[in-house]
Design an enzyme around this catalytic site. Structure first.
Site, PDB file in Angstrom:
ATOM      1  N   HIS A  16       0.960  -1.149   0.056  1.00  0.00           N
ATOM      2  CA  HIS A  16       0.024  -0.048  -0.042  1.00  0.00           C
ATOM      3  C   HIS A  16       1.010   1.338  -0.014  1.00  0.00           C
ATOM      4  O   HIS A  16       2.028   1.310   0.711  1.00  0.00           O
ATOM      5  CB  HIS A  16      -0.873  -0.052   1.142  1.00  0.00           C
ATOM      6  CG  HIS A  16      -1.620  -1.230   1.245  1.00  0.00           C
ATOM      7  ND1 HIS A  16      -2.186  -1.732   2.482  1.00  0.00           N
ATOM      8  CD2 HIS A  16      -2.540  -1.704   0.369  1.00  0.00           C
ATOM      9  CE1 HIS A  16      -2.898  -2.764   2.478  1.00  0.00           C
ATOM     10  NE2 HIS A  16      -3.333  -2.733   1.019  1.00  0.00           N
ATOM     11  N   LYS A  23       6.341   6.246   7.191  1.00  0.00           N
ATOM     12  CA  LYS A  23       5.826   5.166   8.183  1.00  0.00           C
ATOM     13  C   LYS A  23       7.156   4.856   9.007  1.00  0.00           C
ATOM     14  O   LYS A  23       8.119   4.270   8.543  1.00  0.00           O
ATOM     15  CB  LYS A  23       5.173   4.111   7.540  1.00  0.00           C
ATOM     16  CG  LYS A  23       3.919   4.412   6.688  1.00  0.00           C
ATOM     17  CD  LYS A  23       3.338   2.864   6.019  1.00  0.00           C
ATOM     18  CE  LYS A  23       1.978   3.465   5.360  1.00  0.00           C
ATOM     19  NZ  LYS A  23       1.436   2.240   4.709  1.00  0.00           N
ATOM     20  N   ASP A  46      -6.258  -6.571  -2.162  1.00  0.00           N
ATOM     21  CA  ASP A  46      -5.071  -6.727  -2.304  1.00  0.00           C
ATOM     22  C   ASP A  46      -4.761  -7.942  -3.597  1.00  0.00           C
ATOM     23  O   ASP A  46      -3.899  -7.857  -4.038  1.00  0.00           O
ATOM     24  CB  ASP A  46      -4.380  -7.219  -1.154  1.00  0.00           C
ATOM     25  CG  ASP A  46      -4.025  -5.954  -0.014  1.00  0.00           C
ATOM     26  OD1 ASP A  46      -4.197  -4.820  -0.477  1.00  0.00           O
ATOM     27  OD2 ASP A  46      -3.762  -6.211   1.030  1.00  0.00           O
ATOM     28  N   TYR A  82       2.259   1.397  13.712  1.00  0.00           N
ATOM     29  CA  TYR A  82       3.032   2.342  13.058  1.00  0.00           C
ATOM     30  C   TYR A  82       2.461   3.669  12.896  1.00  0.00           C
ATOM     31  O   TYR A  82       1.375   3.913  12.978  1.00  0.00           O
ATOM     32  CB  TYR A  82       3.039   2.108  11.393  1.00  0.00           C
ATOM     33  CG  TYR A  82       1.808   1.462  10.759  1.00  0.00           C
ATOM     34  CD1 TYR A  82       1.483   2.432   9.491  1.00  0.00           C
ATOM     35  CD2 TYR A  82       1.241   0.351  10.855  1.00  0.00           C
ATOM     36  CE1 TYR A  82       0.189   2.271   9.016  1.00  0.00           C
ATOM     37  CE2 TYR A  82      -0.073   0.071  10.158  1.00  0.00           C
ATOM     38  CZ  TYR A  82      -0.219   1.113   9.225  1.00  0.00           C
ATOM     39  OH  TYR A  82      -1.278   0.589   8.555  1.00  0.00           O
TER      40      TYR A  82
END
Length: 186
Positions: A62, A72, A169, A132
């Site tokens: 992603h 991130k 996905d 995250y």
């Protein structure tokens, strides 16, 4: 804390120091000033957490488009996972290359991915929780993806026998079908 560069410019492994005794350990897992001086001068605006129940769960790859492109800082707080960054910055010498490492509650390792990377992971233990910090909020309109098993990228996942994926996905495009979304800063 210590950090180590990876083969992709800007992607870094961060190893917080753990001080322990018979009771367990204490660790500073994030310090803003240290991070800005040693890793990236960014501001985090959102924390995310997800639970994957079964080993072999794949989430990703992603990324988000500008103005919501996200840096991130990823860590695993329960279980273990194989975490992956793919460079999508078109003029980068590592465009289309990947870097992966194991993040686990046991090793405490963290991975920093600057904006311009696709991010994904595969769980390798049951009950894996990933946490995250991101530099931009989630934007459904700017959310994009890349196929997790694109043969052109060749990510070496730990177990591809029967991956567990979302419908979204399963349908992500290949790298060769992506427009140019990111450039290397000049």
């Amino acid at each position: 804390m210590q950090f180590k560069d990876t083969k992709i410019n800007g992607v870094k492994i961060i190893s917080p120091v753990r001080r322990g005794d018979h009771r367990g350990y204490f660790s500073e897992v994030f310090k803003d000033n240290w991070f800005c001086e040693n890793v990236a001068d960014v501001r985090f605006v959102q924390d995310n957490e997800s639970l994957s129940i079964e080993p072999g769960t794949v989430r990703g790859l992603h990324f988000q488009l500008d103005p919501f492109a996200q840096g991130k800082l990823v860590r695993c707080i329960s279980g273990a996972l194989w975490d992956v960054a793919v460079d999508l910055r078109r003029e980068s010498p590592t465009y289309g290359k990947w870097f992966g490492c194991e993040l686990s509650a046991e090793n405490g390792t963290q991975l920093w991915l600057p904006a311009g990377m696709a991010h994904g992971f595969m769980t390798i233990a049951p009950g894996t929780i990933i946490f995250y910090k991101v530099t931009a909020p989630y934007s459904a309109e700017n959310d994009r993806g890349l196929r997790w098993d694109d043969p052109e990228i060749g990510i070496e996942w730990p177990n591809t026998a029967s991956p567990i994926l979302s419908e979204k996905d399963e349908k992500q495009p290949l790298l060769r079908d992506l427009p140019t979304y990111f450039h290397v800063a000049v």
